[in-house]
Scaffold this motif. Structure first.
Motif, PDB file in Angstrom:
ATOM      1  N   ALA A 374       4.690 -17.341  30.123  1.00 24.32           N
ATOM      2  CA  ALA A 374       3.771 -16.292  30.563  1.00 24.32           C
ATOM      3  C   ALA A 374       2.772 -16.887  31.552  1.00 24.32           C
ATOM      4  CB  ALA A 374       3.039 -15.695  29.372  1.00 24.32           C
ATOM      5  N   VAL A 375       2.602 -16.214  32.678  1.00 25.14           N
ATOM      6  CA  VAL A 375       1.694 -16.693  33.718  1.00 25.14           C
ATOM      7  C   VAL A 375       0.903 -15.517  34.285  1.00 25.14           C
ATOM      8  CG1 VAL A 375       1.488 -17.872  35.940  1.00 25.14           C
ATOM      9  CG2 VAL A 375       3.278 -18.541  34.351  1.00 25.14           C
ATOM     10  N   LEU A 376      -0.366 -15.744  34.528  1.00 31.55           N
ATOM     11  CA  LEU A 376      -1.166 -14.855  35.360  1.00 31.55           C
ATOM     12  C   LEU A 376      -1.333 -15.550  36.695  1.00 31.55           C
ATOM     13  CD1 LEU A 376      -4.036 -13.758  32.945  1.00 31.55           C
ATOM     14  CD2 LEU A 376      -2.000 -12.454  33.559  1.00 31.55           C
ATOM     15  N   TYR A 377      -1.063 -14.857  37.779  1.00 35.58           N
ATOM     16  CA  TYR A 377      -1.133 -15.494  39.085  1.00 35.58           C
ATOM     17  C   TYR A 377      -2.035 -14.698  40.011  1.00 35.58           C
ATOM     18  CZ  TYR A 377       0.358 -18.014  43.216  1.00 35.58           C
ATOM     19  OH  TYR A 377       0.373 -18.778  44.344  1.00 35.58           O
ATOM     20  N   LYS A 378      -3.040 -15.364  40.560  1.00 33.89           N
ATOM     21  CA  LYS A 378      -4.018 -14.754  41.458  1.00 33.89           C
ATOM     22  C   LYS A 378      -4.845 -13.695  40.741  1.00 33.89           C
ATOM     23  CE  LYS A 378      -3.014 -14.025  45.703  1.00 33.89           C
ATOM     24  NZ  LYS A 378      -2.382 -13.460  46.912  1.00 33.89           N
ATOM     25  N   CYS A 379      -5.260 -13.991  39.524  1.00 33.89           N
ATOM     26  CA  CYS A 379      -6.140 -13.079  38.803  1.00 33.89           C
ATOM     27  C   CYS A 379      -7.593 -13.392  39.158  1.00 33.89           C
ATOM     28  CB  CYS A 379      -5.912 -13.173  37.291  1.00 33.89           C
ATOM     29  SG  CYS A 379      -6.348 -14.772  36.559  1.00 33.89           S
ATOM     30  N   THR A 380      -8.467 -12.438  38.914  1.00 32.86           N
ATOM     31  CA  THR A 380      -9.877 -12.603  39.239  1.00 32.86           C
ATOM     32  C   THR A 380     -10.601 -13.354  38.124  1.00 32.86           C
ATOM     33  OG1 THR A 380     -10.382 -10.454  38.279  1.00 32.86           O
ATOM     34  CG2 THR A 380      -9.883 -10.507  40.631  1.00 32.86           C
ATOM     35  N   SER A 381     -11.862 -13.677  38.376  1.00 33.72           N
ATOM     36  CA  SER A 381     -12.627 -14.488  37.432  1.00 33.72           C
ATOM     37  C   SER A 381     -12.803 -13.781  36.093  1.00 33.72           C
ATOM     38  CB  SER A 381     -13.987 -14.836  38.027  1.00 33.72           C
ATOM     39  OG  SER A 381     -14.693 -13.662  38.398  1.00 33.72           O
ATOM     40  N   HIS A 382     -12.916 -12.454  36.097  1.00 35.58           N
ATOM     41  CA  HIS A 382     -13.093 -11.717  34.838  1.00 35.58           C
ATOM     42  C   HIS A 382     -11.886 -11.922  33.923  1.00 35.58           C
ATOM     43  CE1 HIS A 382     -13.821  -8.544  31.973  1.00 35.58           C
ATOM     44  NE2 HIS A 382     -12.727  -7.901  32.357  1.00 35.58           N
ATOM     45  N   LEU A 390      -9.058 -16.871  25.129  1.00 32.21           N
ATOM     46  CA  LEU A 390      -7.875 -16.817  24.266  1.00 32.21           C
ATOM     47  C   LEU A 390      -7.223 -18.191  24.097  1.00 32.21           C
ATOM     48  CD1 LEU A 390      -6.151 -13.524  25.505  1.00 32.21           C
ATOM     49  CD2 LEU A 390      -7.319 -13.884  23.329  1.00 32.21           C
ATOM     50  N   GLY A 391      -7.793 -19.207  24.751  1.00 31.76           N
ATOM     51  CA  GLY A 391      -7.240 -20.553  24.642  1.00 31.76           C
ATOM     52  C   GLY A 391      -6.242 -20.901  25.724  1.00 31.76           C
ATOM     53  N   TRP A 392      -6.086 -20.037  26.729  1.00 31.35           N
ATOM     54  CA  TRP A 392      -5.149 -20.310  27.812  1.00 31.35           C
ATOM     55  C   TRP A 392      -5.722 -21.386  28.738  1.00 31.35           C
ATOM     56  CZ3 TRP A 392      -1.791 -15.853  30.086  1.00 31.35           C
ATOM     57  CH2 TRP A 392      -1.264 -15.088  29.051  1.00 31.35           C
ATOM     58  N   SER A 393      -4.836 -22.089  29.419  1.00 29.56           N
ATOM     59  CA  SER A 393      -5.245 -23.026  30.460  1.00 29.56           C
ATOM     60  C   SER A 393      -5.412 -22.255  31.764  1.00 29.56           C
ATOM     61  CB  SER A 393      -4.202 -24.128  30.640  1.00 29.56           C
ATOM     62  OG  SER A 393      -4.148 -24.944  29.493  1.00 29.56           O
ATOM     63  N   VAL A 394      -6.497 -22.524  32.463  1.00 26.99           N
ATOM     64  CA  VAL A 394      -6.847 -21.770  33.665  1.00 26.99           C
ATOM     65  C   VAL A 394      -7.067 -22.734  34.819  1.00 26.99           C
ATOM     66  CG1 VAL A 394      -8.505 -20.169  34.699  1.00 26.99           C
ATOM     67  CG2 VAL A 394      -7.876 -19.923  32.289  1.00 26.99           C
ATOM     68  N   LEU A 395      -6.621 -22.349  36.016  1.00 24.52           N
ATOM     69  CA  LEU A 395      -6.731 -23.188  37.189  1.00 24.52           C
ATOM     70  C   LEU A 395      -7.175 -22.350  38.382  1.00 24.52           C
ATOM     71  CD1 LEU A 395      -6.071 -26.150  38.081  1.00 24.52           C
ATOM     72  CD2 LEU A 395      -3.832 -25.289  38.806  1.00 24.52           C
ATOM     73  N   SER A 582      -2.049 -19.764  32.053  1.00 24.85           N
ATOM     74  CA  SER A 582      -0.869 -19.795  31.194  1.00 24.85           C
ATOM     75  C   SER A 582      -1.309 -20.262  29.805  1.00 24.85           C
ATOM     76  CB  SER A 582       0.184 -20.740  31.760  1.00 24.85           C
ATOM     77  OG  SER A 582       1.405 -20.645  31.044  1.00 24.85           O
ATOM     78  N   PRO A 583      -0.598 -19.889  28.748  1.00 23.86           N
ATOM     79  CA  PRO A 583      -1.048 -20.246  27.391  1.00 23.86           C
ATOM     80  C   PRO A 583      -1.212 -21.734  27.133  1.00 23.86           C
ATOM     81  CG  PRO A 583       0.563 -18.481  27.274  1.00 23.86           C
ATOM     82  CD  PRO A 583       0.524 -18.932  28.703  1.00 23.86           C
ATOM     83  N   THR A 584      -0.478 -22.605  27.842  1.00 27.15           N
ATOM     84  CA  THR A 584      -0.584 -24.051  27.609  1.00 27.15           C
ATOM     85  C   THR A 584      -0.721 -24.780  28.934  1.00 27.15           C
ATOM     86  OG1 THR A 584       1.798 -24.470  27.724  1.00 27.15           O
ATOM     87  CG2 THR A 584       0.894 -23.847  25.565  1.00 27.15           C
ATOM     88  N   ALA A 585      -1.289 -25.985  28.861  1.00 24.62           N
ATOM     89  CA  ALA A 585      -1.432 -26.811  30.066  1.00 24.62           C
ATOM     90  C   ALA A 585      -0.058 -27.213  30.612  1.00 24.62           C
ATOM     91  CB  ALA A 585      -2.267 -28.049  29.754  1.00 24.62           C
ATOM     92  N   ALA A 586       0.868 -27.546  29.700  1.00 28.02           N
ATOM     93  CA  ALA A 586       2.217 -27.913  30.150  1.00 28.02           C
ATOM     94  C   ALA A 586       2.891 -26.735  30.828  1.00 28.02           C
ATOM     95  CB  ALA A 586       3.042 -28.393  28.955  1.00 28.02           C
ATOM     96  N   GLY A 587       2.729 -25.547  30.240  1.00 23.30           N
ATOM     97  CA  GLY A 587       3.304 -24.349  30.839  1.00 23.30           C
ATOM     98  C   GLY A 587       2.710 -24.056  32.200  1.00 23.30           C
ATOM     99  N   LEU A 588       1.417 -24.308  32.340  1.00 25.56           N
ATOM    100  CA  LEU A 588       0.752 -24.087  33.621  1.00 25.56           C
ATOM    101  C   LEU A 588       1.309 -25.025  34.685  1.00 25.56           C
ATOM    102  CD1 LEU A 588      -1.610 -22.423  34.894  1.00 25.56           C
ATOM    103  CD2 LEU A 588      -3.067 -24.380  34.402  1.00 25.56           C
ATOM    104  N   THR A 589       1.517 -26.275  34.311  1.00 23.90           N
ATOM    105  CA  THR A 589       2.049 -27.262  35.258  1.00 23.90           C
ATOM    106  C   THR A 589       3.476 -26.914  35.679  1.00 23.90           C
ATOM    107  OG1 THR A 589       0.679 -28.985  34.252  1.00 23.90           O
ATOM    108  CG2 THR A 589       2.544 -29.699  35.606  1.00 23.90           C
TER     109      THR A 589
END
Length: 628
Positions: A374-382, A390-395, A582-589
């Motif tokens: 699961a990924v959010l891509y180009k979401c806003t700061s809110h 929720l514990g997701w990794s954010v970049l 993304s829910p995890t740092a590994a998933g985000l990478t």
């Protein structure tokens, strides 16, 4: 016709005769050891097995078969059958219990799955059975290779095990990049890396529990420990699977006896007999009983939830899903614009919802149903803040250039360079307009020349030339005399326009593209459009860190160079940060790498059918290209 019948009969005879021939050969090789066994010996050894041993063997068998049922959960998600997780797991366990005992695993398993799942066609059951069988064999190969390298194993296994482990990166690369051809009109695809990891995990649990179930039935007098036994068990299991004999009878016993050191063959064979009763016979009988009552037809939610109207959206960039193979995922709580890549289930921009936290939880659950991340891509700061809670990794991945057309003023000091560019274009005789009939052939020529000069077009928010796609956008063109020089397109909604495709000839006069965008700003103001987005440019992950500053400069140089940001900055926009989560740092990478690959290796555009926009994988904040 007779020849075909003979050919079919020969093939059937080979399928049946080969396993039976292997069985006969193995039994003949073990004839001396089998002659030493008797029913009395087996009964006597069974009497010496304690209640704790029987209980442990039964419990470990249950764990092994439970894990085996997880293969089907992964397979159903991969093939998108729509079968529920519980029905997938239970039918898979039943199918495996029968197939491992009766032999002819793919066909036997397919019949069991077809019987248990009324919503599944026989072709679908065969596909599931083949997927499960092949994925288990690959999983066993990888797990076995790792075990051979870690635990005491026969010396001859060293180099094959090293070869398998060395080939893992290549296998992962193939799963990550290679697109399989269509078969009978259907697209095939490798399992996602997430699914592949799950297969390895369940394979390890499955074979470890099965090996332990056999080991606890061994007599106390055996001279080897579990570290020696486990590699021998895996090699015996592989031999059994390759032989195709029912239950692996013959090759399994022969391989195990030949590998185990100083083992009393009678004791080991007696333990195997008890193991076959617990692990094969009893589960097969229970599976046959279960097949008398197949599952009912799955109840599906027929509620018709309409996708959002693009014209009503506050963010026009959702229009990307018209060209990147995306779709709307609509629930009672949210609507998400989904862009599927090989490894990700990516929600573009913000979820359309009043309850972001719930929308993100549902998005993660939906991604799991596709065996993807699961990924959010180009979401806003809110939304990024909600994801972080929720514990997701954010970049922080990009900064978007945003303008308010009603407040746009060329006389501002921040537009000094823009005024100069516009004057240059005016002196060169550049004329900008929005024609009623688009000069598609000339625009296609400009696109070809642009790619010759700058390299192949990337996908993503930069877009690619496609008449069907651009016909749904606001397009403005620039000419010099009778020659078309450039064009730009914008996603549109009643609230916002967003810059998408920009193309120009290599020798277009200075200021041509600035004039196109300025014309669009004026048109948006005339239509009371609240906002114009000039799209995003890559952001520095940590401006205080010298490494990240250098990395950001490198990424910018590969995704259009500083000139792209300078171009947008000349309009004096407000820069809005955009995030990836993304829910995890590994998933985000992994997701970042997957998106980057999908951007730089988009699918080939198909010829226009005149009615629907083309689908392709795209994005651009992570693109490492040599053009803007």
């Amino acid at each position: 016709m007779i020849q075909l019948s003979w050919a079919g009969g020969a093939r059937f005879a080979m399928r049946v005769g080969f396993p039976l021939g292997i069985l006969a050969l193995c039994l003949s090789l073990m004839a001396d050891r089998l002659a030493e066994m008797s029913i009395a010996q087996i009964t006597a050894q069974m009497a010496h097995v304690s209640a704790n041993q029987w209980t442990a063997a039964l419990a470990l068998t249950a764990v092994s078969l439970w894990a085996a049922g997880r293969y089907d959960v992964i397979a159903h998600r991969h093939l998108q059958t729509g079968i529920s997780r519980s029905h997938a797991a239970r039918s898979g366990t039943i199918a495996i219990c029968l197939a491992q005992t009766l032999g002819f695993g793919v066909f036997t398993g397919a019949l069991a799955r077809w019987r248990m799942l009324p919503d599944l066609s026989f072709a679908g059951a065969m596909a599931l059975s083949a997927f499960v069988t092949l994925s288990f064999m690959i999983g066993l190969l990888v797990v076995g290779a790792a075990v051979m390298l870690i635990l005491p194993a026969p010396g001859w296994t060293l180099f094959p095990a090293l070869a398998v482990m060395a080939g893992l990166p290549l296998l992962a690369y193939l799963f990550f990049t290679v697109k399989l051809p269509k078969v009978f009109g259907k697209s095939l695809r490798f399992p996602s890396l997430r699914a592949s990891g799950a297969i390895l995990l369940w394979t390890l649990v499955d074979v470890s529990a099965a090996a332990a179930a056999l080991f606890v039935l061994m007599p106390d007098a055996i001279s080897f420990g579990v570290a020696v036994f486990f590699p021998a068990y895996l090699l015996a299991l592989a031999a059994a699977l390759l032989s195709g004999t029912p239950g692996g009878v013959g090759p399994f016993e022969l391989t195990l006896l030949s590998i185990l050191p100083q083992a009393a063959s009678t004791d080991v064979l007696c333990a195997i007999v008890m193991f076959r009763v617990i692990y094969y016979a009893v589960p097969a009988l229970l599976a046959m009983l279960a097949m008398t009552r197949p599952f009912g037809s799955g109840s599906r939610d027929e509620t018709d939830l309409s996708a959002p109207d693009f014209s009503s959206l506050k963010r026009a960039e959702y229009g990307l899903i018209r060209q990147n193979g995306g779709f709307w995922h609509v629930t009672q709580n949210a609507a998400l614009a989904i862009w599927p890549t090989r490894q990700t289930h990516t929600a573009l921009c913000d979820p359309i919802t009043n309850d972001p936290a719930r929308a993100l939880v549902e998005h993660a659950r939906e991604a799991t149903a596709y065996n993807k991340i699961a990924v959010l891509y180009k979401c806003t700061s809110h939304i990024a803040l909600c994801a972080r809670k929720l514990g997701w990794s954010v970049l922080h991945i990009a900064d978007e250039a945003v303008l308010t057309p009603s407040e746009f003023d060329l006389d501002r000091p921040s537009c000094r360079s823009l005024r100069r560019k516009l004057r240059s274009a005016t002196k060169a005789g550049i004329v900008v307009r929005t024609p009623h009939v688009m000069p598609w052939e000339e625009m296609a020529r400009i696109d070809r020349e642009w790619q010759v000069a700058r390299g192949p077009a990337r996908g993503g928010t930069m877009g690619r030339f496609c008449p069907d796609y651009l016909s749904r956008q606001y397009v403005v063109i620039a000419s010099q005399g009778d020659q078309l020089l450039a064009y730009a397109s914008f996603h549109t909604s009643d609230h916002q326009w967003c810059l998408d495709v920009m193309r120009c000839l290599p020798d277009a006069p200075d200021g041509t593209m600035h004039t196109l965008v300025n014309h669009a700003i004026t048109a948006a103001r005339a239509r009371d459009i609240a906002q114009i987005s000039l799209a995003a440019t890559p952001a520095c992950l940590d401006p205080e860190n010298a490494f990240f500053r250098r990395l950001a400069r490198w990424v910018v140089s590969k995704s259009g160079g500083p000139g792209l940001r300078q171009f947008k900055s000349s309009f004096g926009p407000v820069w809005v940060p955009l995030y990836m989560a993304s829910p995890t740092a590994a998933g985000l990478t992994l997701s970042a790498a997957d998106i980057a690959y999908s951007v730089t290796h988009p699918e080939t555009l198909k010829p226009s059918n005149g009615s629907h926009p083309h689908n392709q994988d795209e994005n651009y904040e992570f693109v490492l290209s040599a053009h803007s």
